[in-house]
Design a protein around this motif. Structure first.
Motif, PDB file in Angstrom:
ATOM      1  N   TYR A   1       0.817  -1.218   0.000  1.00  0.00           N
ATOM      2  CA  TYR A   1       0.000   0.000   0.000  1.00  0.00           C
ATOM      3  C   TYR A   1       0.853   1.272   0.000  1.00  0.00           C
ATOM      4  N   GLY A   2       2.176   1.130  -0.065  1.00  0.00           N
ATOM      5  CA  GLY A   2       3.053   2.298  -0.039  1.00  0.00           C
ATOM      6  C   GLY A   2       3.414   2.770   1.349  1.00  0.00           C
ATOM      7  N   ILE A   3       3.101   1.973   2.349  1.00  0.00           N
ATOM      8  CA  ILE A   3       3.338   2.381   3.743  1.00  0.00           C
ATOM      9  C   ILE A   3       4.836   2.393   4.062  1.00  0.00           C
ATOM     10  N   GLY A   4       5.544   1.354   3.663  1.00  0.00           N
ATOM     11  CA  GLY A   4       6.987   1.311   3.898  1.00  0.00           C
ATOM     12  C   GLY A   4       7.702   2.441   3.176  1.00  0.00           C
ATOM     13  N   THR A   5       7.275   2.726   1.958  1.00  0.00           N
ATOM     14  CA  THR A   5       7.859   3.827   1.191  1.00  0.00           C
ATOM     15  C   THR A   5       7.607   5.158   1.894  1.00  0.00           C
ATOM     16  N   ALA A   6       6.386   5.377   2.363  1.00  0.00           N
ATOM     17  CA  ALA A   6       6.062   6.619   3.076  1.00  0.00           C
ATOM     18  C   ALA A   6       6.890   6.742   4.354  1.00  0.00           C
ATOM     19  N   MET A   7       7.065   5.638   5.060  1.00  0.00           N
ATOM     20  CA  MET A   7       7.834   5.660   6.312  1.00  0.00           C
ATOM     21  C   MET A   7       9.297   5.987   6.015  1.00  0.00           C
ATOM     22  N   LEU A   8       9.880   5.334   5.021  1.00  0.00           N
ATOM     23  CA  LEU A   8      11.279   5.588   4.690  1.00  0.00           C
ATOM     24  C   LEU A   8      11.467   7.012   4.166  1.00  0.00           C
ATOM     25  N   ARG A   9      10.517   7.500   3.384  1.00  0.00           N
ATOM     26  CA  ARG A   9      10.593   8.877   2.887  1.00  0.00           C
ATOM     27  C   ARG A   9      10.592   9.857   4.068  1.00  0.00           C
ATOM     28  N   ALA A  10       9.735   9.637   5.050  1.00  0.00           N
ATOM     29  CA  ALA A  10       9.683  10.513   6.222  1.00  0.00           C
ATOM     30  C   ALA A  10      11.003  10.474   6.994  1.00  0.00           C
ATOM     31  N   ILE A  11      11.571   9.295   7.111  1.00  0.00           N
ATOM     32  CA  ILE A  11      12.857   9.159   7.804  1.00  0.00           C
ATOM     33  C   ILE A  11      13.933   9.948   7.073  1.00  0.00           C
ATOM     34  N   LEU A  12      14.045   9.732   5.761  1.00  0.00           N
ATOM     35  CA  LEU A  12      15.091  10.399   4.979  1.00  0.00           C
ATOM     36  C   LEU A  12      14.911  11.914   4.951  1.00  0.00           C
ATOM     37  N   GLU A  13      13.669  12.382   4.913  1.00  0.00           N
ATOM     38  CA  GLU A  13      13.433  13.826   4.926  1.00  0.00           C
ATOM     39  C   GLU A  13      13.809  14.444   6.270  1.00  0.00           C
ATOM     40  N   GLY A  14      13.672  13.693   7.359  1.00  0.00           N
ATOM     41  CA  GLY A  14      13.979  14.207   8.680  1.00  0.00           C
ATOM     42  C   GLY A  14      15.447  14.169   9.062  1.00  0.00           C
ATOM     43  N   LEU A  15      16.203  13.293   8.440  1.00  0.00           N
ATOM     44  CA  LEU A  15      17.610  13.141   8.837  1.00  0.00           C
ATOM     45  C   LEU A  15      18.433  14.421   8.695  1.00  0.00           C
ATOM     46  N   PRO A  16      18.397  15.117   7.552  1.00  0.00           N
ATOM     47  CA  PRO A  16      19.206  16.343   7.448  1.00  0.00           C
ATOM     48  C   PRO A  16      18.824  17.403   8.479  1.00  0.00           C
ATOM     49  N   ARG A  17      17.549  17.490   8.834  1.00  0.00           N
ATOM     50  CA  ARG A  17      17.119  18.461   9.857  1.00  0.00           C
ATOM     51  C   ARG A  17      17.710  18.127  11.227  1.00  0.00           C
ATOM     52  N   SER A  18      18.088  16.865  11.411  1.00  0.00           N
ATOM     53  CA  SER A  18      18.682  16.439  12.683  1.00  0.00           C
ATOM     54  C   SER A  18      20.204  16.348  12.607  1.00  0.00           C
ATOM     55  N   GLY A  19      20.790  16.835  11.526  1.00  0.00           N
ATOM     56  CA  GLY A  19      22.249  16.873  11.399  1.00  0.00           C
ATOM     57  C   GLY A  19      22.879  15.664  10.733  1.00  0.00           C
ATOM     58  N   PHE A  20      22.070  14.751  10.219  1.00  0.00           N
ATOM     59  CA  PHE A  20      22.618  13.558   9.557  1.00  0.00           C
ATOM     60  C   PHE A  20      22.719  13.782   8.051  1.00  0.00           C
ATOM     61  N   ARG A  21      23.800  13.289   7.472  1.00  0.00           N
ATOM     62  CA  ARG A  21      23.999  13.380   6.025  1.00  0.00           C
ATOM     63  C   ARG A  21      23.955  12.004   5.360  1.00  0.00           C
ATOM     64  N   ARG A  22      24.008  10.944   6.196  1.00  0.00           N
ATOM     65  CA  ARG A  22      24.029   9.587   5.643  1.00  0.00           C
ATOM     66  C   ARG A  22      23.192   8.652   6.511  1.00  0.00           C
ATOM     67  N   LEU A  23      22.685   7.616   5.846  1.00  0.00           N
ATOM     68  CA  LEU A  23      21.951   6.552   6.528  1.00  0.00           C
ATOM     69  C   LEU A  23      22.472   5.233   5.996  1.00  0.00           C
ATOM     70  N   GLN A  24      22.730   4.298   6.895  1.00  0.00           N
ATOM     71  CA  GLN A  24      23.102   2.946   6.487  1.00  0.00           C
ATOM     72  C   GLN A  24      22.093   1.954   7.040  1.00  0.00           C
ATOM     73  N   LEU A  25      21.985   0.825   6.343  1.00  0.00           N
ATOM     74  CA  LEU A  25      21.111  -0.262   6.766  1.00  0.00           C
ATOM     75  C   LEU A  25      21.624  -1.547   6.145  1.00  0.00           C
ATOM     76  N   THR A  26      21.193  -2.672   6.708  1.00  0.00           N
ATOM     77  CA  THR A  26      21.587  -3.957   6.148  1.00  0.00           C
ATOM     78  C   THR A  26      20.352  -4.685   5.621  1.00  0.00           C
ATOM     79  N   VAL A  27      20.593  -5.512   4.610  1.00  0.00           N
ATOM     80  CA  VAL A  27      19.521  -6.270   3.974  1.00  0.00           C
ATOM     81  C   VAL A  27      20.001  -7.689   3.693  1.00  0.00           C
ATOM     82  N   HIS A  28      19.135  -8.655   3.957  1.00  0.00           N
ATOM     83  CA  HIS A  28      19.435 -10.041   3.610  1.00  0.00           C
ATOM     84  C   HIS A  28      19.608 -10.125   2.096  1.00  0.00           C
ATOM     85  N   PRO A  29      20.645 -10.805   1.605  1.00  0.00           N
ATOM     86  CA  PRO A  29      20.908 -10.859   0.160  1.00  0.00           C
ATOM     87  C   PRO A  29      19.756 -11.417  -0.677  1.00  0.00           C
ATOM     88  N   GLU A  30      18.865 -12.194  -0.085  1.00  0.00           N
ATOM     89  CA  GLU A  30      17.753 -12.769  -0.838  1.00  0.00           C
ATOM     90  C   GLU A  30      16.484 -11.913  -0.767  1.00  0.00           C
TER      91      GLU A  30
END
Length: 158
Positions: free
Chosen positions: A90-119
């Protein structure tokens, strides 16, 4: 349900009631099994990290947790992100990640890292194609023997 009635909101959780706590833990457990948040790990994320809750028509259906990198004050780490299975697509994960990425620079962050299972091709597609994240490392046995992960990174261009 008509699309005008469908609303996705994303908020930062700080204080939660019992219902929200149980819902958040259930969503995370459904997604991550034994590696999920629990009643002991969620409170430190709420108090010392950052926890996002995604709601669909007011119902909590997604959770994401972030922490700071002590070695690099401009780097945040996305510990986990999950949407309840019946609400995926339904686009919920996309909306959540978009909100996170939009908020990071306002909090002083320039980068985000995460891990993902290769499959996990769905997550890889979303991170690479929708959010222009890049693979920066392959971490063999990151969570123990046979538990490899790709390390992805998003960089703020602003």
């Amino acid at each position: 349900m008509n699309s005008a009635e469908q609303t996705i909101t994303v908020e930062i959780a700080t204080k939660i009631d019992e219902y929200l706590r149980e819902t958040m833990l259930a969503i995370d457990e459904e997604a991550f099994g034994p590696g999920s948040l629990n009643e002991w790990s969620l409170p430190p994320f709420l108090h010392y990290g950052r926890v996002y809750v995604a709601r669909y028509n007011g119902t909590p259906v997604g959770i994401a947790e972030l922490m700071r990198d002590w070695r690099d004050p401009e780097l945040a780490y996305l510990y986990g992100a999950a949407v309840a299975k019946e609400y995926q697509g339904y686009g919920i994960g996309t909306a959540m990640l978009r909100a996170i990425l939009e908020g990071l620079p306002r909090s002083g962050f320039r980068r985000l890292q995460l891990t993902v299972h290769p499959e996990n091709q769905i997550a890889i597609h979303i991170y690479q194609d929708k959010f222009r994240m890049r693979k920066v490392d392959f971490m063999k046995d990151y969570y123990g023997p046979g538990e490899d992960r790709w390390l992805f990174e998003w960089t703020w261009d602003g």
